[in-house]
Design an enzyme around this catalytic site. Structure first.
Site, PDB file in Angstrom:
ATOM      1  N   GLY A  79     -13.081   2.696  -1.575  1.00 22.82           N
ATOM      2  CA  GLY A  79     -11.666   2.361  -1.741  1.00 22.82           C
ATOM      3  C   GLY A  79     -11.465   1.079  -2.532  1.00 22.82           C
TER       4      GLY A  79
ATOM      5  N   GLU B 131      -6.591  10.518 -14.671  1.00 23.93           N
ATOM      6  CA  GLU B 131      -6.906  10.815 -13.267  1.00 23.93           C
ATOM      7  C   GLU B 131      -5.914  11.842 -12.702  1.00 23.93           C
ATOM      8  OE1 GLU B 131      -8.462   7.684 -10.978  1.00 23.93           O
ATOM      9  OE2 GLU B 131      -8.206   8.738  -9.085  1.00 23.93           O
TER      10      GLU B 131
ATOM     11  N   SER C 157     -11.837   1.079  -5.832  1.00 25.80           N
ATOM     12  CA  SER C 157     -11.480   1.553  -7.183  1.00 25.80           C
ATOM     13  C   SER C 157     -12.646   1.653  -8.155  1.00 25.80           C
ATOM     14  CB  SER C 157     -10.382   0.682  -7.796  1.00 25.80           C
ATOM     15  OG  SER C 157      -9.226   0.818  -7.059  1.00 25.80           O
TER      16      SER C 157
ATOM     17  N   GLU D  17       0.844  -1.214   0.000  1.00 26.43           N
ATOM     18  CA  GLU D  17       0.000   0.000   0.000  1.00 26.43           C
ATOM     19  C   GLU D  17       0.868   1.248   0.000  1.00 26.43           C
ATOM     20  OE1 GLU D  17      -3.142   0.088  -1.113  1.00 26.43           O
ATOM     21  OE2 GLU D  17      -3.682  -1.282   0.512  1.00 26.43           O
TER      22      GLU D  17
ATOM     23  N   GLY E 181     -16.807   5.372  -3.104  1.00 25.34           N
ATOM     24  CA  GLY E 181     -15.957   5.894  -2.026  1.00 25.34           C
ATOM     25  C   GLY E 181     -15.499   4.821  -1.058  1.00 25.34           C
TER      26      GLY E 181
ATOM     27  N   ASP F 156      -4.358   0.781  -9.299  1.00 22.01           N
ATOM     28  CA  ASP F 156      -5.786   0.498  -9.444  1.00 22.01           C
ATOM     29  C   ASP F 156      -6.158   0.228 -10.899  1.00 22.01           C
ATOM     30  OD1 ASP F 156      -5.548   1.226  -6.834  1.00 22.01           O
ATOM     31  OD2 ASP F 156      -6.704   3.078  -7.012  1.00 22.01           O
TER      32      ASP F 156
HETATM   33  C1  GLA Z   1      -5.120   4.670  -4.224  1.00 22.83           C
HETATM   34  C2  GLA Z   1      -4.331   5.012  -5.490  1.00 22.83           C
HETATM   35  C3  GLA Z   1      -3.309   3.918  -5.814  1.00 22.83           C
HETATM   36  C4  GLA Z   1      -2.454   3.573  -4.608  1.00 22.83           C
HETATM   37  C5  GLA Z   1      -3.320   3.348  -3.374  1.00 22.83           C
HETATM   38  C6  GLA Z   1      -2.505   3.164  -2.127  1.00 22.83           C
HETATM   39  O1  GLA Z   1      -5.922   3.555  -4.427  1.00 22.83           O
HETATM   40  O2  GLA Z   1      -5.193   5.179  -6.587  1.00 22.83           O
HETATM   41  O3  GLA Z   1      -2.511   4.317  -6.909  1.00 22.83           O
HETATM   42  O4  GLA Z   1      -1.485   4.556  -4.377  1.00 22.83           O
HETATM   43  O5  GLA Z   1      -4.228   4.420  -3.153  1.00 22.83           O
HETATM   44  O6  GLA Z   1      -1.785   1.991  -2.177  1.00 22.83           O
END
Ligand code: GLA
Length: 388
Positions: free
Chosen positions: A126, A162, A128, A33, A124, A174
């Site tokens: 997380g 993005e 993606s 991460e 939202g 992502d």
């Molecule tokens: C978000 C970003 C990714 C990555 C994560 C953290 O999802 O889009 O590119 O940096 O946070 O690991």
């Protein structure tokens, strides 16, 4: 799902002309991460939930967008001659950004589009939803206009849009996970050169459980961009004393040797996370290959501690979920996943412990946070596809 979306599309835009439906998945990251913009490794997998897009070429230059997730907004009109982001952060900025990025690479659209969308990733969370929207848009453009791009290009174009259209300085993880996903496999990606390998997810008698904290703190994008800048500053300081290109070039020992070159305490803690997390990811993939789930789980837990204390991308609510998970027998590992500041945790839980896991996390979360979490026992799916 695709039939429902197609019906809605025809209701809105009529039945004349050739309409197709596409899908691109969301992702969950198992470990690695905040390493992707630090030249490190990541280990995400694509999910079977994601974004569905119905699309048809128009004869003029208009762009019509409709989302079944935001029905109250109705059809949002735009045009190929107005490719600037809407200030209020409207969802159409994502597909528009991708069209803009294609055009910037010389792949011009000779006509506009009608587009209808449905996503089954909680917004939202997380997982993606935005990357899946970018990838499905690119996939659709390639198919309808015959553009010569690979799935990997779709990931890079999504990230570029993005970064430059939507103002989030995200890494490649992502979009890459969405565009390159493979059923029952996670992707071990080296973000320094985009080399990667698929690693089968063999979780003997256990499942991947995603828990949604149902919170998303404000200013997530700016906090994310801050982390990125802090890591970059730490790298600059380190480059004064050692010849590295990215934080991912350092082992833990090398970091300990050189870390005093990082002037600011916060930047040093950020860099420590990036270096150690990268090494944890490499070790975790090896453990998975060796079918040593216990080690894999311990590395996940260590990843959370590092994100909580050194990278500071967790939050109190998510810590409640992780702390409770760690106490439950049969939980192999649990950590925050994704960009952070709310969102989801990812846990590996033995089949027989899943009910207890849900009950105990719900009770602890309701008591301490006053909200009810959501759980998804996820399946690992393929990358994008054309459904109709
Ligand atoms: C978000 C970003 C990714 C990555 C994560 C953290 O999802 O889009 O590119 O940096 O946070 O690991």
């Amino acid at each position: 799902m695709e039939q429902k979306l197609l019906e809605k599309f025809i209701e809105l835009f009529g039945s004349e002309g050739e309409t197709h439906v596409y899908f691109a998945p969301g992702r969950v990251n198992l470990i690695g991460e905040h390493t992707d913009y630090n030249g490190g490794h990541v280990f995400p997998c694509a999910l079977t939930i994601g974004t569905y897009m119905a699309a048809r070429k128009r004869t003029d230059r208009k762009l019509n967008f409709y989302s079944m997730n935001f029905e109250e907004l109705g059809v949002l009109e735009s045009s190929l001659d107005d490719m600037t982001p809407k200030a209020d952060g409207e969802w159409t900025n994502y597909p528009k950004g991708v069209i803009w990025a294609f055009e910037g690479r010389g792949m011009k659209l000779d006509c506009g589009l009608d587009i209808a969308l449905y996503g089954n990733i909680p917004n939202g969370s997380g997982l993606s939803s935005s990357a899946s929207l970018e990838v499905v848009t690119g996939y659709m453009l390639r198919d309808l206009f015959g553009f010569d791009v690979t799935n990997q290009d779709l990931a890079l174009i999504g990230q570029y849009s993005e970064n430059n259209f939507n103002g989030c300085n995200c890494g490649i993880m992502d979009q890459f996970a969405s565009a390159m996903g493979k059923k029952d496999n996670a992707i071990f990606l080296d973000t320094s050169d985009l080399s990667f390998e698929y690693a089968p997810i063999v979780l003997d008698g256990a499942k991947i459980v995603v828990t949604n904290s149902m919170v998303k703190h404000s200013l997530v994008t700016s906090a994310y961009n801050d982390r990125r800048n802090e890591s970059a500053q730490a790298l600059k300081d380190l480059q004064q004393v050692c010849g590295i290109k990215t934080l991912g070039d350092l082992t833990e020992e090398e970091f300990e040797t050189y870390k005093s070159a990082i002037k600011d305490d916060i930047n040093r803690a950020r860099a420590k996370h990036a270096v150690y997390e990268n090494q944890r990811t490499i070790k975790a993939v090896k453990a998975l290959k060796d079918q040593d789930l216990e080690t894999f789980g311990k590395l996940m837990n260590a990843s959370h501690v590092s994100l909580r204390d050194d990278y500071e991308t967790s939050c109190e609510e998510v810590d409640v979920l992780v702390d409770e998970a760690w106490k439950i027998p049969g939980v192999i590992g649990s950590r925050i996943t994704g960009g952070g500041f709310g969102g989801c945790t990812v846990s590996i839980v033995k089949d027989e412990a899943i009910d207890t896991f849900k009950e105990r996390l719900t009770a602890a979360y309701e008591e301490k946070v006053g909200k009810t979490p959501e759980f998804y026992v996820v399946s690992v799916g393929d990358g994008p596809s054309k459904l109709v």
